[in-house]
Design a protein around this motif. Structure first.
Motif, short mmCIF file in Angstrom:
data_model
loop_
_atom_site.label_atom_id
_atom_site.label_comp_id
_atom_site.label_asym_id
_atom_site.label_seq_id
_atom_site.Cartn_x
_atom_site.Cartn_y
_atom_site.Cartn_z
N HIS A 34 0.87 -1.17 0.00
CA HIS A 34 0.00 0.00 0.00
C HIS A 34 0.91 1.22 0.00
CE1 HIS A 34 -3.35 -2.67 0.82
NE2 HIS A 34 -2.68 -3.16 1.85
N GLU A 36 0.52 4.35 -0.25
CA GLU A 36 0.17 5.50 0.56
C GLU A 36 0.64 5.34 2.00
OE1 GLU A 36 -3.32 2.65 0.61
OE2 GLU A 36 -1.91 3.45 -0.88
N ARG A 37 0.65 4.11 2.50
CA ARG A 37 1.16 3.85 3.85
C ARG A 37 2.66 4.13 3.90
NH1 ARG A 37 0.22 -2.00 6.42
NH2 ARG A 37 -1.95 -1.29 6.33
N GLU A 39 4.32 6.11 1.91
CA GLU A 39 4.54 7.55 1.73
C GLU A 39 4.33 8.30 3.03
OE1 GLU A 39 3.38 8.02 -3.01
OE2 GLU A 39 1.82 8.24 -1.48
N ALA A 40 3.37 7.88 3.83
CA ALA A 40 3.14 8.52 5.12
C ALA A 40 4.34 8.31 6.05
CB ALA A 40 1.86 8.00 5.76
#
Length: 317
Positions: A34, A36-37, A39-40
């Motif tokens: 994932h 986006e995980r 990237e966070a």
């Protein structure tokens, strides 16, 4: 130079690796299926976020920590070492012995470091316990038993044995320095189809007996391993504060005409220098990358732990 290390898997335990590697100045990238995980996490720690494929292909990454669901570890480890990366794989490194052997052999063929995340091997109190056993201060070791009990976590893939027992099996193997010749297990599934507690019994070539009790459905927490010798007994209790984590009991038992007699001794608490086991584990990984030494918790130990887990497992319908 400090190696450039990435973490693949940004879940709970992967996040601990990310934070610790950042503190050691070795974190280069994070990755997750994932994106986006990842990237966070990358934004939080000031590093790159990459897809798993891009991470493995990147020439700017020297090593990868794999903190994934166990069923994905072996395939990603094999891909990583073939791409020239050293790896630290969280436990368990695979769900079958064959998959583990394949990944470890791939690392050996590629000349890469292969380390497994048996974190309690780097706990200062366990190192003290092993030193007592190795020094002969306990006498001839005859029995090693461990209890790892508590409430949760209830995984959908791993039962209590596979989730909790690898740490204790690794510690027992470190003390015995050999694999058991017999293994038997028993357990029960009360919540769903996966065992919520398990007992594993082992006999080693020199007659030493080992026992592991793991439970995720217990009213109280217990994190304890005891080594029983014919001169003394020693206990590493991770629930206790640092000044009481490692104790030696100099009980005496002897034979008399009508049987046996014994004297009871109060525990003697041995000094243990407080330290974070994960930090020490990752420092060891960095050291092995730099020196090309075989890790303390290498591939062969991981395979040995899997053999015991496989033989001690109980299947429920």
């Amino acid at each position: 130079m400090t190696p450039r290390i990435a973490v693949l898997g940004c879940g709970y335990w992967g996040s601990n690796h990310i934070r610790t590697l950042k503190g050691l100045g070795a974190l280069a990238a994070v990755s997750d299926v994932h994106l986006e995980r990842a990237e966070a996490k990358a934004a939080e720690h000031g590093c790159l976020a990459l897809t798993p494929d891009a991470l493995i292909a990147s020439p700017d990454i020297d090593a990868i920590v794999l903190a994934l669901p166990a069923q994905f570890h072996a395939d990603y480890a094999e891909r990583a070492v073939k791409a020239g990366k050293d790896v630290l794989v969280e436990k368990p490194i695979a769900l079958t012995v064959a998959d583990a052997e394949r990944a470890v052999q791939a690392a050996r063929d590629a000349g890469r470091v292969f380390m497994v995340g048996h974190i309690l091997r780097f706990h200062p109190a366990f190192e003290g316990l092993k030193a007592l056993a190795d020094s002969g201060e306990l006498g001839k070791v005859g029995y090693i038993h461990s209890h790892r009990l508590g409430l949760g976590k209830f995984h959908t893939e791993n039962d209590a044995l596979w989730d909790l027992a690898p740490h204790d099996l690794s510690m027992i193997l470190a003390i015995t320095t050999t694999e058991p010749v017999t293994v038997s297990g028993e357990g029960a599934a009360l919540v769903d189809h996966l065992s919520d507690f398990a007992h594993v019994h082992m006999t080693f070539p020199d007659g030493v007996r080992g026992h592991v009790f793991a439970s995720r459905l217990n009213a109280y927490r217990e994190r304890r391993i005891a080594v029983v010798g014919d001169k003394a007994m020693a206990v590493f209790d991770d629930i206790e504060p640092w000044e009481r984590k490692l104790a030696i009991y100099r009980h005496k038992v002897w034979r008399e005409d009508n049987g046996h007699a014994f004297t009871w001794a109060d525990p003697e608490y041995l000094p243990v220098e407080p330290a974070m086991s994960l930090t020490r584990e990752l420092e060891h990984f960095i050291h092995c990358i730099q020196t090309r030494e075989e890790p303390r918790t290498g591939g062969q130990e991981a395979i040995a732990v899997l053999r015991i887990l496989t033989q001690g497992s109980v299947t429920h319908g």
